[in-house]
Design an enzyme around this catalytic site. Structure first.
Site, PDB file in Angstrom:
ATOM      1  N   PRO A  87     -40.318  -8.927 -24.738  1.00  0.00           N
ATOM      2  CA  PRO A  87     -39.703 -10.131 -24.165  1.00  0.00           C
ATOM      3  C   PRO A  87     -40.713 -11.244 -23.910  1.00  0.00           C
ATOM      4  O   PRO A  87     -40.333 -12.386 -23.686  1.00  0.00           O
ATOM      5  CB  PRO A  87     -39.084  -9.640 -22.852  1.00  0.00           C
ATOM      6  CG  PRO A  87     -39.479  -8.224 -22.667  1.00  0.00           C
ATOM      7  CD  PRO A  87     -40.150  -7.733 -23.906  1.00  0.00           C
ATOM      8  N   GLU A 114     -42.288  -0.049 -19.499  1.00  0.00           N
ATOM      9  CA  GLU A 114     -42.759  -1.273 -18.837  1.00  0.00           C
ATOM     10  C   GLU A 114     -43.674  -2.108 -19.724  1.00  0.00           C
ATOM     11  O   GLU A 114     -43.872  -3.277 -19.494  1.00  0.00           O
ATOM     12  CB  GLU A 114     -43.482  -0.929 -17.533  1.00  0.00           C
ATOM     13  CG  GLU A 114     -42.581  -0.970 -16.320  1.00  0.00           C
ATOM     14  CD  GLU A 114     -41.400  -0.028 -16.440  1.00  0.00           C
ATOM     15  OE1 GLU A 114     -41.607   1.097 -16.924  1.00  0.00           O
ATOM     16  OE2 GLU A 114     -40.300  -0.419 -16.063  1.00  0.00           O
ATOM     17  N   ARG A 152     -31.395 -10.631 -44.861  1.00  0.00           N
ATOM     18  CA  ARG A 152     -30.452 -11.601 -45.426  1.00  0.00           C
ATOM     19  C   ARG A 152     -31.150 -12.674 -46.266  1.00  0.00           C
ATOM     20  O   ARG A 152     -30.514 -13.344 -47.062  1.00  0.00           O
ATOM     21  CB  ARG A 152     -29.642 -12.279 -44.310  1.00  0.00           C
ATOM     22  CG  ARG A 152     -28.763 -11.311 -43.536  1.00  0.00           C
ATOM     23  CD  ARG A 152     -28.082 -11.995 -42.370  1.00  0.00           C
ATOM     24  NE  ARG A 152     -27.155 -13.023 -42.799  1.00  0.00           N
ATOM     25  CZ  ARG A 152     -25.947 -12.791 -43.283  1.00  0.00           C
ATOM     26  NH1 ARG A 152     -25.516 -11.552 -43.385  1.00  0.00           N
ATOM     27  NH2 ARG A 152     -25.173 -13.779 -43.647  1.00  0.00           N
ATOM     28  N   ASP A 167     -25.287 -19.942 -43.877  1.00  0.00           N
ATOM     29  CA  ASP A 167     -25.192 -19.388 -42.528  1.00  0.00           C
ATOM     30  C   ASP A 167     -25.401 -20.477 -41.481  1.00  0.00           C
ATOM     31  O   ASP A 167     -26.082 -21.468 -41.730  1.00  0.00           O
ATOM     32  CB  ASP A 167     -26.295 -18.333 -42.300  1.00  0.00           C
ATOM     33  CG  ASP A 167     -25.975 -17.028 -42.989  1.00  0.00           C
ATOM     34  OD1 ASP A 167     -24.821 -16.839 -43.406  1.00  0.00           O
ATOM     35  OD2 ASP A 167     -26.893 -16.199 -43.087  1.00  0.00           O
TER      36      ASP A 167
HETATM   37  N1  ADE Z   1     -38.002  -5.475 -25.684  1.00  0.00           N
HETATM   38  C1  ADE Z   1     -37.357  -5.574 -24.520  1.00  0.00           C
HETATM   39  N2  ADE Z   1     -36.692  -6.743 -24.429  1.00  0.00           N
HETATM   40  C2  ADE Z   1     -36.935  -7.420 -25.597  1.00  0.00           C
HETATM   41  C3  ADE Z   1     -36.545  -8.666 -26.116  1.00  0.00           C
HETATM   42  N3  ADE Z   1     -35.771  -9.504 -25.435  1.00  0.00           N
HETATM   43  N4  ADE Z   1     -36.981  -9.006 -27.339  1.00  0.00           N
HETATM   44  C4  ADE Z   1     -37.787  -8.187 -28.033  1.00  0.00           C
HETATM   45  N5  ADE Z   1     -38.183  -6.989 -27.595  1.00  0.00           N
HETATM   46  C5  ADE Z   1     -37.775  -6.586 -26.399  1.00  0.00           C
END
Ligand code: ADE
Length: 247
Positions: A87, A114, A152, A167
């Site tokens: 993330p 984590e 794709r 797309d």
């Molecule tokens: N791992 C956990 N959340 C994620 C996300 N939003 N994008 C990519 N990998 C992740």
């Protein structure tokens, strides 16, 4: 194109690879997906892949040695991009998908728990990618999203009718409305022009539908879209109608 996916849960990928466009691409030899279980590269008796973080705090951190060993032994000096799903990464976009599809080989490390020992980033990762501002339990779902979106763009994976340039996002706009049979359902009719057989009129209607939908839902995309004079005029009309409270 070949994907090397490093994960603790290879079975998660099976149904996604066995269906639809990814299945067809694999059968036609356009796409190869090799799944590598990180656990197989742990060398201790218990095949440990995660440990509590140094300095304390909750959760577990993926260990550096099994991941680095796995990536180095699979890539064997090949300079393919190595993506870490996290993330904290750069936000994944259609443009990024098209760019990654230009490589013959791509590695994806699925993050978990984590986090991942920082030295994995330092030693093998070339790109950190997030699929959106929310936290998944692990990177496997993110890797599948990226795999699908990238595939794709591989030449010949999509038939003409499905082609990626149509797309949403590829043209810089969202796709407009679609209809199929029947022509009327519960009093809701398919727009007359789509039944007319007039290809130019249909193309014009589709483009306007895409413009209208983008204006309504993601107006910021219009800033970078390439638009003709008459399309700008059409948007001006939408804006006028909106300011009069008509849309
Ligand atoms: N791992 C956990 N959340 C994620 C996300 N939003 N994008 C990519 N990998 C992740």
């Amino acid at each position: 194109m070949r994907f090397e996916i490093f994960t603790l849960f290879p079975a998660m990928f099976e149904s996604v690879l066995r269906e639809s466009i990814l299945k067809r691409a694999r059968e036609r030899g356009l796409l190869t997906v090799n799944l590598h279980n990180i656990r197989a590269y742990a060398t201790d008796k218990h095949q440990t892949t995660d440990e509590p973080p140094y300095g304390g705090g909750g959760g577990m951190v993926l260990k550096v040695e099994p991941i680095v060993r796995a990536v180095e032994s699979v890539l064997a000096g090949d300079s393919a991009p190595v993506i870490l799903t996290t993330p904290q990464g750069e936000r994944f976009t259609q443009r990024m998908a098209a760019e990654f599809a230009t490589y013959p080989r791509l590695a994806i490390i699925c993050g978990r728990y984590e986090g991942v020992d920082e030295r994995v980033r330092q030693l093998v990762v070339t790109h950190e990618v997030s699929i959106g501002d929310y936290v998944l339990s692990g990177g496997e779902l993110a890797a599948m999203v990226m795999l699908d979106a990238i595939a794709r763009h591989i030449p010949n994976v999509l038939g003409n009718a499905e082609s990626a340039p149509n797309d949403s996002f590829s043209s810089g706009l969202l796709e407009g409305a679609h209809y199929t049979r029947p022509p009327e359902f519960r009093g809701l009719c398919v727009p007359e022009v789509l039944l007319s057989g007039d290809h130019a009129a249909v193309a014009r209607w589709r483009r306007r539908s895409a413009l209208q939908r983008t204006w309504q839902r993601r107006p910021e995309l219009l800033l970078n879209a390439s638009l003709s004079e008459s399309e700008r005029y059409f948007l001006g009309e939408l804006a006028d109608a909106w300011s009069r409270g008509e849309s």
